[in-house]
Design a protein around this motif. Structure first.
Motif, mmCIF file in Angstrom:
data_model
loop_
_atom_site.group_PDB
_atom_site.id
_atom_site.type_symbol
_atom_site.label_atom_id
_atom_site.label_comp_id
_atom_site.label_asym_id
_atom_site.label_seq_id
_atom_site.Cartn_x
_atom_site.Cartn_y
_atom_site.Cartn_z
ATOM 1 N N ILE A 111 0.859 -1.191 0.000
ATOM 2 C CA ILE A 111 0.000 0.000 0.000
ATOM 3 C C ILE A 111 0.891 1.235 0.000
ATOM 4 O O ILE A 111 1.728 1.403 0.887
ATOM 5 C CB ILE A 111 -0.952 -0.019 1.214
ATOM 6 C CG1 ILE A 111 -1.903 -1.202 1.061
ATOM 7 C CG2 ILE A 111 -1.719 1.291 1.316
ATOM 8 C CD1 ILE A 111 -2.976 -1.318 2.086
ATOM 9 N N TYR A 132 -8.315 0.142 4.469
ATOM 10 C CA TYR A 132 -7.168 -0.648 4.016
ATOM 11 C C TYR A 132 -6.058 -0.822 5.046
ATOM 12 O O TYR A 132 -4.914 -1.064 4.679
ATOM 13 C CB TYR A 132 -6.634 -0.077 2.697
ATOM 14 C CG TYR A 132 -7.610 -0.395 1.596
ATOM 15 C CD1 TYR A 132 -7.488 -1.561 0.854
ATOM 16 C CD2 TYR A 132 -8.692 0.424 1.352
ATOM 17 C CE1 TYR A 132 -8.411 -1.888 -0.119
ATOM 18 C CE2 TYR A 132 -9.630 0.104 0.380
ATOM 19 C CZ TYR A 132 -9.482 -1.050 -0.350
ATOM 20 O OH TYR A 132 -10.415 -1.382 -1.297
ATOM 21 N N ILE A 161 -5.513 -2.943 -7.313
ATOM 22 C CA ILE A 161 -5.709 -2.924 -5.855
ATOM 23 C C ILE A 161 -6.174 -4.301 -5.405
ATOM 24 O O ILE A 161 -6.597 -5.102 -6.230
ATOM 25 C CB ILE A 161 -6.754 -1.869 -5.410
ATOM 26 C CG1 ILE A 161 -8.093 -2.104 -6.136
ATOM 27 C CG2 ILE A 161 -6.243 -0.460 -5.634
ATOM 28 C CD1 ILE A 161 -9.237 -1.307 -5.551
ATOM 29 N N MET A 259 -1.788 1.217 -4.865
ATOM 30 C CA MET A 259 -1.045 0.018 -4.450
ATOM 31 C C MET A 259 -0.110 -0.417 -5.567
ATOM 32 O O MET A 259 -0.318 -0.067 -6.733
ATOM 33 C CB MET A 259 -2.017 -1.119 -4.110
ATOM 34 C CG MET A 259 -2.977 -0.748 -2.988
ATOM 35 S SD MET A 259 -4.152 -2.039 -2.608
ATOM 36 C CE MET A 259 -5.433 -1.074 -1.807
#
Lengths: 396, 193
Positions: A111, A132, A161, A259
């Protein structure tokens, strides 16, 4: 120098599932399979959507990593720093060198909080929240619960993602809650998506466009969030076609951060041009190093990155790896199956399942393109059990 | 190849033998056979010993009785006849298919065992089941309590039911809704007939 017959890099969904399956199907490998994973906790992340929506407790998604390491596997509590596939070696952050006969890379996805200017400084406060991270997921529910009206923004970046549907699921839950708490009529709900459409599979996209229309959500496609100013409660978006930027005032914003492949994968000889572990999309074998396999989010597999995809990738990988060990031809193929349980409200869900060709590949004998309570129950009550006791045990 | 023709006279036999023994191939074979003779004899002795042991065991009725008795105790009673053997062969033929089903069954059983021994999963399921049942449970409890209170009040109310009290009752929203529904239902029923 340590040596193992099989070294698995990563103790997340992919790594644990592969190790469990390997040890179930080839019991003689007991003690010869090593899992390299620095984290001491293991998370069932698919439930974070419901945690953010206040429909599940954060704590039930967390377990000790030690409790999911399969019997017969050796847990090396360390992080991989470098790969040397020509010499069949990995080097860890702790300074150890581990040699292997076969390598499985299941390193997950990274991330990149810092790719959005100002996000790191303000996440968890000033109306900025995100599902997240275990640390911030409760902030989403706090924001939704305390929302008294105004503008609520939900974002999705243009990068790959984990679980492509998750950014909109939390938006539907928020909309549902705003209606229940009586603030929806004085609110504006906006969806800023870096992608070109609501969903990549037409069947489910059609169903979701109806949901968006019914809920009165304003959509903006091909727009990336590039900056957040927490103090001023302003979000800046870039139009990916024109490269123009514009700023929007918000009262709450749920951010799905950009990401990418983990940095140690990106800089390794295993990576393709985009940084992912370069594997054959059917056999999951590395395209250059035959004794290396890749699975899950860190792999180059051109499918949606989900736990459900890993559930179908693992058997193919394990059978092919065992075939290779026995000098037999690899015949198992992964067809790109992936699944996304699209929560559309408290008690309704569209269960999307599809393959490499973006064709629906559904499990149940009814139209899964419809919103159903039964599928919501499946996600909330059954899938966590299937994960902990089926998938991670190498049974499902 | 050398062949010896049988003759009636001893002379011709000698001649034939001489001819054979003079053959260099035969001579080489004989040397090889003589060289291997000790090894052949050793193997022969080993076979003889084994046969001797088998013969001794078979003759030793006491040992045989003990062996068969022991086997009967250790193993379940089995009648090995033609039918059993045919069944065994049929089973062997079906084994690949049966193993596939058994593996599925084993996976299912392992999963059930895995869930039941996983305290956190069992707690998760029970807690969530409670969450789903609780609103219904409290609604049922509330309704039952209303029924009980109404029953008690009705029992203690001895005042005569007058036309005025009936009219007052008809003004209650619940009674109004019921009457409206009844009225609408009768209208619909009338239209359809």
């Amino acid at each position: 120098m340590m040596h193992y017959r099989v070294v698995v890099v990563g103790g997340g969904s992919g790594g644990i599932t592969v190790a469990s399956r390997l040890l179930r199907e080839a019991r003689h490998l007991s003690g010869q399979v090593a899992i390299v994973e620095p984290a001491t906790k293991h998370y069932y992340q698919p439930l974070w959507t419901l945690v953010g929506g206040g429909a599940a407790k954060r704590e039930v998604t967390e377990r000790e990593e030690a409790s999911v390491i399969p019997e017969g596997a050796v847990w090396i509590k360390d992080a991989v720093l470098e790969f040397n596939p020509k010499e069949n070696l990995v080097v860890t952050a702790g300074g150890s060198t581990i040699s292997y006969d076969f390598l499985v890379v299941a390193a997950g996805i990274q991330i990149d909080w810092d790719k959005v200017k100002g996000l790191k400084e303000t996440i968890g406060k000033n109306g900025v929240c995100s599902n997240y991270s275990y640390d911030y997921v409760n902030s989403t529910w706090e924001n939704i619960r305390n929302f008294t009206g105004g503008t609520a923004i939900f974002t999705q970046p243009s990068t790959p993602i984990k679980c492509g549907g998750a950014p909109q699921k939390i938006m539907y839950l928020a909309d549902d809650y705003f209606r229940k708490s009586g603030v929806r009529s004085k609110s504006k709900v906006m969806f800023y998506n870096g992608g070109p459409s609501i969903f990549s599979v037409k069947k489910y996209a059609d169903a979701l466009n109806k949901v968006v229309e019914r809920k009165g959500i304003e959509t903006h496609y091909k727009h990336n969030l590039v900056a957040v100013d927490g103090e001023k409660k302003q979000a800046t978006f870039e139009d990916l076609n024109t490269k123009e930027q514009h700023t929007v005032q918000y009262d709450m914003i749920h951010v799905t951060p950009p990401m990418s492949a983990p940095d140690f994968i990106k800089k390794s000889p295993l990576a393709n041009a985009d940084g992912w572990v370069s594997v054959d999309k059917f056999t999951l074998q590395h395209t250059a190093f035959s004794n290396v396999f890749g699975i899950g989010d860190s792999s180059s597999l051109p499918t949606s990155k989900t736990g459900a995809a890993i559930r179908k990738q693992a058997p193919a990988l394990v059978h092919n790896l065992l075939s290779l060990m026995r000098s037999e031809p690899m015949v198992n193929e992964y067809d790109g199956y992936t699944s996304c349980p699209l929560v559309t409200g408290y008690g309704s869900l569209i269960l999307a399942e599809f393959d490499y060709n973006l064709e629906p590949d559904e499990t149940f004998p009814f139209d899964q393109g419809q919103e159903r309570f039964s599928m919501y129950l499946l996600k909330k009550e059954m899938l966590p059990i299937i994960y902990w006791d089926g998938m991670l045990k190498g049974l499902m | 190849m050398v062949t010896v023709k049988a003759t009636d006279s001893g002379k011709s036999v000698d001649d034939a033998l001489n001819a054979v023994l003079n053959n260099p191939d035969v001579q080489a074979s004989l040397v090889l056979a003589l060289e291997k003779l000790p090894m052949v004899m050793e193997q022969y002795a080993s076979i003889e010993r084994t046969l001797g042991f088998v013969t001794a065991v078979l003759k030793d009725k006491e040992s045989l009785t003990n062996l068969m008795g022991g086997l009967k105790q250790e193993l379940p009673p089995v009648t090995l006849d033609h039918e059993t053997l045919v069944a065994l062969l049929t089973l062997l033929d079906k084994l690949p298919k049966l193993v596939r089903y058994l593996e599925l069954l084993e996976t299912g059983a392992d999963f059930v065992e895995s869930v039941l021994t996983d305290k956190e999963s069992v707690k998760y399921l029970l807690d969530n089941a409670k969450e789903w049942v609780e609103p219904w449970e409290s609604k049922v409890r509330q309704t039952l309590s209303h029924v009980e209170t109404a029953r008690k009040r009705a029992e203690s109310d001895n005042t005569p039911v007058s036309v005025f009290s009936l009219m007052k009752l008809l003004k209650e929203p619940a009674a109004q809704r019921g009457v409206h529904f009844l009225k609408a239902f009768l209208e619909v029923a009338g239209e359809s007939s």
